[in-house]
Write a protein that holds these residues in place. Sequence first.
Motif, PDB file in Angstrom:
ATOM      1  N   LYS A   1      39.907  29.181  29.527  1.00 10.85           N
ATOM      2  CA  LYS A   1      39.469  28.351  28.394  1.00 10.85           C
ATOM      3  C   LYS A   1      38.111  28.783  27.866  1.00 10.85           C
ATOM      4  O   LYS A   1      37.782  28.544  26.718  1.00 10.85           O
ATOM      5  N   GLN A   2      37.330  29.424  28.747  1.00  7.50           N
ATOM      6  CA  GLN A   2      36.010  29.913  28.348  1.00  7.50           C
ATOM      7  C   GLN A   2      36.077  31.394  27.959  1.00  7.50           C
ATOM      8  O   GLN A   2      35.072  32.092  27.926  1.00  7.50           O
ATOM      9  N   ASP A   3      37.293  31.860  27.649  1.00  8.80           N
ATOM     10  CA  ASP A   3      37.538  33.229  27.198  1.00  8.80           C
ATOM     11  C   ASP A   3      37.135  34.285  28.217  1.00  8.80           C
ATOM     12  O   ASP A   3      36.635  35.351  27.877  1.00  8.80           O
ATOM     13  N   TYR A   4      37.358  34.014  29.465  1.00  9.56           N
ATOM     14  CA  TYR A   4      37.064  34.977  30.522  1.00  9.56           C
ATOM     15  C   TYR A   4      38.308  35.834  30.721  1.00  9.56           C
ATOM     16  O   TYR A   4      39.324  35.385  31.247  1.00  9.56           O
ATOM     17  N   PHE A   5      38.231  37.096  30.301  1.00  8.47           N
ATOM     18  CA  PHE A   5      39.400  37.974  30.269  1.00  8.47           C
ATOM     19  C   PHE A   5      40.072  38.154  31.625  1.00  8.47           C
ATOM     20  O   PHE A   5      41.307  38.101  31.704  1.00  8.47           O
ATOM     21  N   PRO A   6      39.333  38.410  32.720  1.00 12.77           N
ATOM     22  CA  PRO A   6      40.035  38.577  34.003  1.00 12.77           C
ATOM     23  C   PRO A   6      40.901  37.370  34.372  1.00 12.77           C
ATOM     24  O   PRO A   6      41.986  37.529  34.936  1.00 12.77           O
ATOM     25  N   ALA A   7      40.458  36.178  34.028  1.00 12.24           N
ATOM     26  CA  ALA A   7      41.262  34.978  34.319  1.00 12.24           C
ATOM     27  C   ALA A   7      42.492  34.931  33.422  1.00 12.24           C
ATOM     28  O   ALA A   7      43.585  34.574  33.874  1.00 12.24           O
ATOM     29  N   MET A   8      42.310  35.296  32.153  1.00 13.89           N
ATOM     30  CA  MET A   8      43.461  35.336  31.243  1.00 13.89           C
ATOM     31  C   MET A   8      44.491  36.337  31.737  1.00 13.89           C
ATOM     32  O   MET A   8      45.698  36.061  31.749  1.00 13.89           O
ATOM     33  N   HIS A   9      44.017  37.498  32.136  1.00 13.82           N
ATOM     34  CA  HIS A   9      44.903  38.537  32.638  1.00 13.82           C
ATOM     35  C   HIS A   9      45.619  38.077  33.914  1.00 13.82           C
ATOM     36  O   HIS A   9      46.794  38.389  34.124  1.00 13.82           O
ATOM     37  N   HIS A  10      44.936  37.323  34.733  1.00  6.88           N
ATOM     38  CA  HIS A  10      45.517  36.813  35.969  1.00  6.88           C
ATOM     39  C   HIS A  10      46.619  35.784  35.689  1.00  6.88           C
ATOM     40  O   HIS A  10      47.550  35.647  36.482  1.00  6.88           O
ATOM     41  N   LEU A  11      46.484  35.064  34.582  1.00  9.17           N
ATOM     42  CA  LEU A  11      47.467  34.028  34.249  1.00  9.17           C
ATOM     43  C   LEU A  11      48.717  34.576  33.562  1.00  9.17           C
ATOM     44  O   LEU A  11      49.703  33.861  33.444  1.00  9.17           O
ATOM     45  N   LEU A  12      48.701  35.812  33.104  1.00  5.69           N
ATOM     46  CA  LEU A  12      49.848  36.361  32.370  1.00  5.69           C
ATOM     47  C   LEU A  12      51.167  36.227  33.121  1.00  5.69           C
ATOM     48  O   LEU A  12      52.163  35.844  32.519  1.00  5.69           O
ATOM     49  N   PRO A  13      51.231  36.498  34.418  1.00 12.14           N
ATOM     50  CA  PRO A  13      52.523  36.325  35.110  1.00 12.14           C
ATOM     51  C   PRO A  13      53.026  34.877  35.110  1.00 12.14           C
ATOM     52  O   PRO A  13      54.212  34.640  35.290  1.00 12.14           O
ATOM     53  N   CYS A  14      52.142  33.916  34.903  1.00 10.12           N
ATOM     54  CA  CYS A  14      52.561  32.509  34.871  1.00 10.12           C
ATOM     55  C   CYS A  14      53.286  32.173  33.579  1.00 10.12           C
ATOM     56  O   CYS A  14      53.990  31.178  33.499  1.00 10.12           O
ATOM     57  N   PHE A  15      53.099  33.002  32.542  1.00 10.20           N
ATOM     58  CA  PHE A  15      53.708  32.760  31.240  1.00 10.20           C
ATOM     59  C   PHE A  15      54.468  34.020  30.823  1.00 10.20           C
ATOM     60  O   PHE A  15      53.943  34.854  30.095  1.00 10.20           O
ATOM     61  N   PRO A  16      55.718  34.164  31.266  1.00 13.80           N
ATOM     62  CA  PRO A  16      56.457  35.417  31.038  1.00 13.80           C
ATOM     63  C   PRO A  16      56.588  35.797  29.564  1.00 13.80           C
ATOM     64  O   PRO A  16      56.494  36.968  29.232  1.00 13.80           O
TER      65      PRO A  16
END
Length: 190
Positions: free
Chosen positions: A165-180
Motif C-alpha cells: 500500500k506504501q508502494d514498496y516494490f519488493p512487497a508488491m512483487h512478493h504478493l504477485l503469486p497471491c493474485f494469479p
Amino acid sequence: MTAKKKLLINILLFLGCVAIAALAVLYNYSYKICWRCDTGDYYKRGKIFVCKEDPELRDSGLDFLRVAAARQQAEAQLLLAECYAPELPEGYEPVDKRAYSCLSSELGTNEAAAAEFFAKAHAELTMTRLDDLSPQVLHNLGLLREHGMLAADAPPEDYFRAAAKQDYFPAMHHLLPCFPAIAEHHVTGI
C-alpha cells in the motif's frame, strides 16, 4: 608567609590538581558516559561505535545497543536480532546495513536470542497500526513470519499488503503469486 597560608595554598593546589586529573579522566572516557541520553541516543551511539576500529569503542557500542534494546527501542532490538540470526530470509533488508555488517562479524549466531529480539521488536512495532510502519520494516516482518522466524497472529500477507500500500516494490512483487490474474498480466504484459 605564615604556616596557615602555606597550608591553605598547598591544599588549594592539591584540590586544583585533583580537579584537573578528574576532568582529564572524564574527558578520556566521556564516550562511555551518556548523560541525559534517551533511548534513541543510545541506539544512535551504539550503531556508530560498533563500526569503530578500537575494540573498547566496539564493546561500548554493543553495550549501548543492549541498553537501547532493554528500553524497548525497536530498531536496536531488530539490529541485535538480525546479527544473532544464523541466516536472514532472502529479500530481507537489515535495518542498518553498515551496523549489521560490523556487528554480525562480532556476535556469534544465537537462534534463541534472535527469536527473542525479533519477538520483542515485533511487539513494540505492532503497538501502532501496520500502515504507520515503514514499508521496509513491514516487508521484513512478513518475510520473518513467512519463514517461521517470528510467531505472530497476522499472516505474512498482511505485512506484505501493508508495505505494498506504501508502494514498496519488493512487497508488491512478493504478493504477485497471491493474485494469479495480476501475476499473469505482469509477466506477459497482456
